[in-house]
Design a protein around this motif. Structure first.
Motif, PDB file in Angstrom:
ATOM      1  N   THR A  67      -6.957   9.665 -15.434  1.00  0.00           N
ATOM      2  CA  THR A  67      -5.502   9.881 -15.502  1.00  0.00           C
ATOM      3  C   THR A  67      -4.861   8.855 -14.573  1.00  0.00           C
ATOM      4  N   ILE A  68      -3.560   8.687 -14.673  1.00  0.00           N
ATOM      5  CA  ILE A  68      -2.860   7.744 -13.779  1.00  0.00           C
ATOM      6  C   ILE A  68      -3.093   8.147 -12.327  1.00  0.00           C
ATOM      7  N   GLU A  69      -2.988   9.455 -12.056  1.00  0.00           N
ATOM      8  CA  GLU A  69      -3.131   9.942 -10.673  1.00  0.00           C
ATOM      9  C   GLU A  69      -4.534   9.682 -10.136  1.00  0.00           C
ATOM     10  N   GLU A  70      -5.555   9.883 -10.972  1.00  0.00           N
ATOM     11  CA  GLU A  70      -6.938   9.640 -10.544  1.00  0.00           C
ATOM     12  C   GLU A  70      -7.170   8.164 -10.241  1.00  0.00           C
ATOM     13  N   TYR A  71      -6.615   7.308 -11.095  1.00  0.00           N
ATOM     14  CA  TYR A  71      -6.824   5.869 -10.886  1.00  0.00           C
ATOM     15  C   TYR A  71      -6.047   5.367  -9.671  1.00  0.00           C
ATOM     16  N   LEU A  72      -4.857   5.915  -9.440  1.00  0.00           N
ATOM     17  CA  LEU A  72      -4.096   5.581  -8.233  1.00  0.00           C
ATOM     18  C   LEU A  72      -4.889   5.951  -6.984  1.00  0.00           C
ATOM     19  N   ASP A  73      -5.448   7.153  -6.992  1.00  0.00           N
ATOM     20  CA  ASP A  73      -6.226   7.626  -5.836  1.00  0.00           C
ATOM     21  C   ASP A  73      -7.434   6.727  -5.585  1.00  0.00           C
ATOM     22  N   TRP A 117      -3.518   0.966   4.089  1.00  0.00           N
ATOM     23  CA  TRP A 117      -3.347  -0.416   3.633  1.00  0.00           C
ATOM     24  C   TRP A 117      -4.712  -1.023   3.336  1.00  0.00           C
ATOM     25  N   GLN A 118      -4.689  -2.173   2.667  1.00  0.00           N
ATOM     26  CA  GLN A 118      -5.930  -2.896   2.350  1.00  0.00           C
ATOM     27  C   GLN A 118      -6.673  -3.262   3.615  1.00  0.00           C
ATOM     28  N   GLY A 119      -7.959  -2.874   3.645  1.00  0.00           N
ATOM     29  CA  GLY A 119      -8.810  -3.247   4.779  1.00  0.00           C
ATOM     30  C   GLY A 119      -8.752  -2.294   5.950  1.00  0.00           C
ATOM     31  N   ARG A 120      -8.004  -1.183   5.804  1.00  0.00           N
ATOM     32  CA  ARG A 120      -7.899  -0.255   6.965  1.00  0.00           C
ATOM     33  C   ARG A 120      -9.266   0.239   7.402  1.00  0.00           C
ATOM     34  N   LEU A 121     -10.177   0.443   6.449  1.00  0.00           N
ATOM     35  CA  LEU A 121     -11.531   0.940   6.784  1.00  0.00           C
ATOM     36  C   LEU A 121     -12.585  -0.159   6.646  1.00  0.00           C
ATOM     37  N   GLY A 128       0.418 -11.694   6.366  1.00  0.00           N
ATOM     38  CA  GLY A 128       1.723 -12.313   6.592  1.00  0.00           C
ATOM     39  C   GLY A 128       2.873 -11.724   5.808  1.00  0.00           C
ATOM     40  N   SER A 129       2.761 -10.455   5.382  1.00  0.00           N
ATOM     41  CA  SER A 129       3.897  -9.798   4.729  1.00  0.00           C
ATOM     42  C   SER A 129       3.877  -8.309   5.069  1.00  0.00           C
ATOM     43  N   ASP A 130       4.936  -7.629   4.633  1.00  0.00           N
ATOM     44  CA  ASP A 130       5.027  -6.183   4.874  1.00  0.00           C
ATOM     45  C   ASP A 130       4.412  -5.380   3.741  1.00  0.00           C
ATOM     46  N   LYS A 131       3.914  -6.050   2.700  1.00  0.00           N
ATOM     47  CA  LYS A 131       3.211  -5.323   1.630  1.00  0.00           C
ATOM     48  C   LYS A 131       1.924  -4.764   2.180  1.00  0.00           C
ATOM     49  N   ARG A 132       1.501  -3.614   1.659  1.00  0.00           N
ATOM     50  CA  ARG A 132       0.316  -2.941   2.191  1.00  0.00           C
ATOM     51  C   ARG A 132      -0.981  -3.432   1.558  1.00  0.00           C
ATOM     52  N   TYR A 133      -0.884  -4.479   0.772  1.00  0.00           N
ATOM     53  CA  TYR A 133      -2.089  -5.153   0.268  1.00  0.00           C
ATOM     54  C   TYR A 133      -1.791  -6.640   0.205  1.00  0.00           C
ATOM     55  N   ASN A 134      -2.850  -7.442   0.141  1.00  0.00           N
ATOM     56  CA  ASN A 134      -2.730  -8.903   0.157  1.00  0.00           C
ATOM     57  C   ASN A 134      -2.345  -9.360  -1.249  1.00  0.00           C
ATOM     58  N   LEU A 157       1.611   2.683  -6.847  1.00  0.00           N
ATOM     59  CA  LEU A 157       0.559   2.426  -5.865  1.00  0.00           C
ATOM     60  C   LEU A 157       1.156   2.133  -4.494  1.00  0.00           C
ATOM     61  N   GLU A 158       2.188   1.296  -4.458  1.00  0.00           N
ATOM     62  CA  GLU A 158       2.818   0.958  -3.177  1.00  0.00           C
ATOM     63  C   GLU A 158       3.410   2.204  -2.526  1.00  0.00           C
ATOM     64  N   LYS A 159       3.982   3.093  -3.343  1.00  0.00           N
ATOM     65  CA  LYS A 159       4.547   4.338  -2.826  1.00  0.00           C
ATOM     66  C   LYS A 159       3.445   5.224  -2.242  1.00  0.00           C
ATOM     67  N   LEU A 160       2.297   5.306  -2.936  1.00  0.00           N
ATOM     68  CA  LEU A 160       1.188   6.137  -2.466  1.00  0.00           C
ATOM     69  C   LEU A 160       0.582   5.574  -1.174  1.00  0.00           C
ATOM     70  N   LEU A 161       0.450   4.260  -1.090  1.00  0.00           N
ATOM     71  CA  LEU A 161      -0.052   3.642   0.149  1.00  0.00           C
ATOM     72  C   LEU A 161       0.861   3.991   1.324  1.00  0.00           C
ATOM     73  N   GLU A 162       2.155   3.965   1.051  1.00  0.00           N
ATOM     74  CA  GLU A 162       3.114   4.288   2.113  1.00  0.00           C
ATOM     75  C   GLU A 162       3.026   5.762   2.498  1.00  0.00           C
TER      76      GLU A 162
END
Length: 315
Positions: free
Chosen positions: A247-253, A306-310, A7-13, A296-301
């Motif tokens: 690293t930040i990048e590894e954890y984001l991924d 998004w959450q649950g895509r797979l 129910g929102s435009d965020k890419r995770y719940n 994280l939101e930028k990387l998802l975009e």
């Protein structure tokens, strides 16, 4: 019309958005230290506690055992009400295992917190092996009138990791506790650590699939951190190579991949943990929670995911 099923435009719940909708406004948890311990500290299952645990890393200044539950709540609410005039409050029994006591003692503490005129419910942090059917039945009765959430420290779905951390419980006990709260319609939260020694990316992504099949309502994730004064800190000093820090990048991924596999019904409360600088050994990212979430939101975009895509494909 919102883009995603929650129910929102965020890419995770998102937990804060979910809470605002549920309570029609801003909600703040007020931490309470009620003097509990844990079975892996008092000798019943072990001593020394979890190898990573230093309680000072998450206890705010107004938490003081010398103060009553009511006084801790009053001081916490005073602190937050200066920043926000319109807010609702939840009493957060946070330190150690907050169901690890006789039921009569628990009733006294919980009901003292709920008697505060500005408190609308409780969040109770505990271990899955420190909850009984009797305690759950009592919480079920409370939850018919107030918001009650039980937050379980699960940490890993691998029993070898739980043994290494000196947790003193199995993943099977976590599954039981989540199922029992689910049966009684008590809100729950699962707390999990990503980056534990001996685990791999395959393990963490498998964890997302396993957790997605359980009646988990809310999820708290955080990166492994080494805190001063813990057994894990001593282990890290002796064998730093056994603790490969993200690293930040590894954890984001990793977080993006984890979210893609996660059941979209699960509400995500947190991705990272912040410890006071004076207590943190590693990793030293110098990043606030909200800054990580923005990345994280930028990387998802960027990845258009998004959450649950797979989620459906992985089950």
């Amino acid at each position: 019309m919102s883009k995603f099923p929650w129910g929102s435009d965020k890419r995770y719940n998102d937990f804060s958005g979910h809470f605002r909708k549920m309570f029609n406004g801003r909600v703040q948890k007020i931490s309470i230290d009620a003097g509990f311990t844990c079975p892996n500290r008092d000798g019943s299952k072990g001593t020394g506690g979890c190898s990573y645990c230093n309680n000072q890393t998450f206890s705010p200044g107004y938490c003081d055992l010398k103060k009553s539950v009511m006084l801790q709540l009053t001081e916490g609410i005073e602190f937050f009400s200066r920043k926000y005039k319109s807010m609702k409050y939840l009493g957060y029994f946070q330190s150690y295992s907050n169901t690890y006591a006789p039921l009569e003692n628990l009733k006294s503490l919980y009901e003292e917190a709920l008697s505060h005129p500005e408190v609308i419910g409780l969040v109770i942090a505990t271990r899955p092996d420190c909850i009984t059917p009797e305690i759950l039945d009592y919480l079920q009765i409370l939850s018919e009138k107030q918001y009650i959430m039980v937050e379980f420290g699960i940490e890993s779905h691998r029993n070898t990791s739980l043994e290494r951390l000196n947790r003193g419980h199995s993943f099977g006990e976590s599954v039981w506790a989540l199922n029992e709260t689910g049966k009684r319609n008590i809100h729950n939260c699962a707390h999990l650590i990503l980056g534990l020694p001996g685990e791999t990316e395959d393990d963490w992504l498998d964890q997302a699939k396993v957790i997605s099949q359980l009646p988990v309502e809310n999820l708290k994730l955080h990166q492994l951190q080494i805190h001063k004064g813990t057994r894990m800190h001593r282990e890290y000093q002796q064998s730093p190579d056994a603790f490969p820090m993200f690293t930040i990048e590894e954890y984001l991924d990793l977080t993006v991949k984890y979210l893609e596999l996660l059941n979209p019904k699960i509400i995500v409360e947190r991705f990272v943990s912040e410890a006071p600088d004076k207590l943190l050994v590693a990793p030293r990212w110098g990043l606030k929670n909200f800054e990580f979430t923005a990345k994280l939101e930028k990387l998802l975009e960027e990845r258009d995911t998004w959450q649950g895509r797979l989620f459906e494909n992985s089950h």
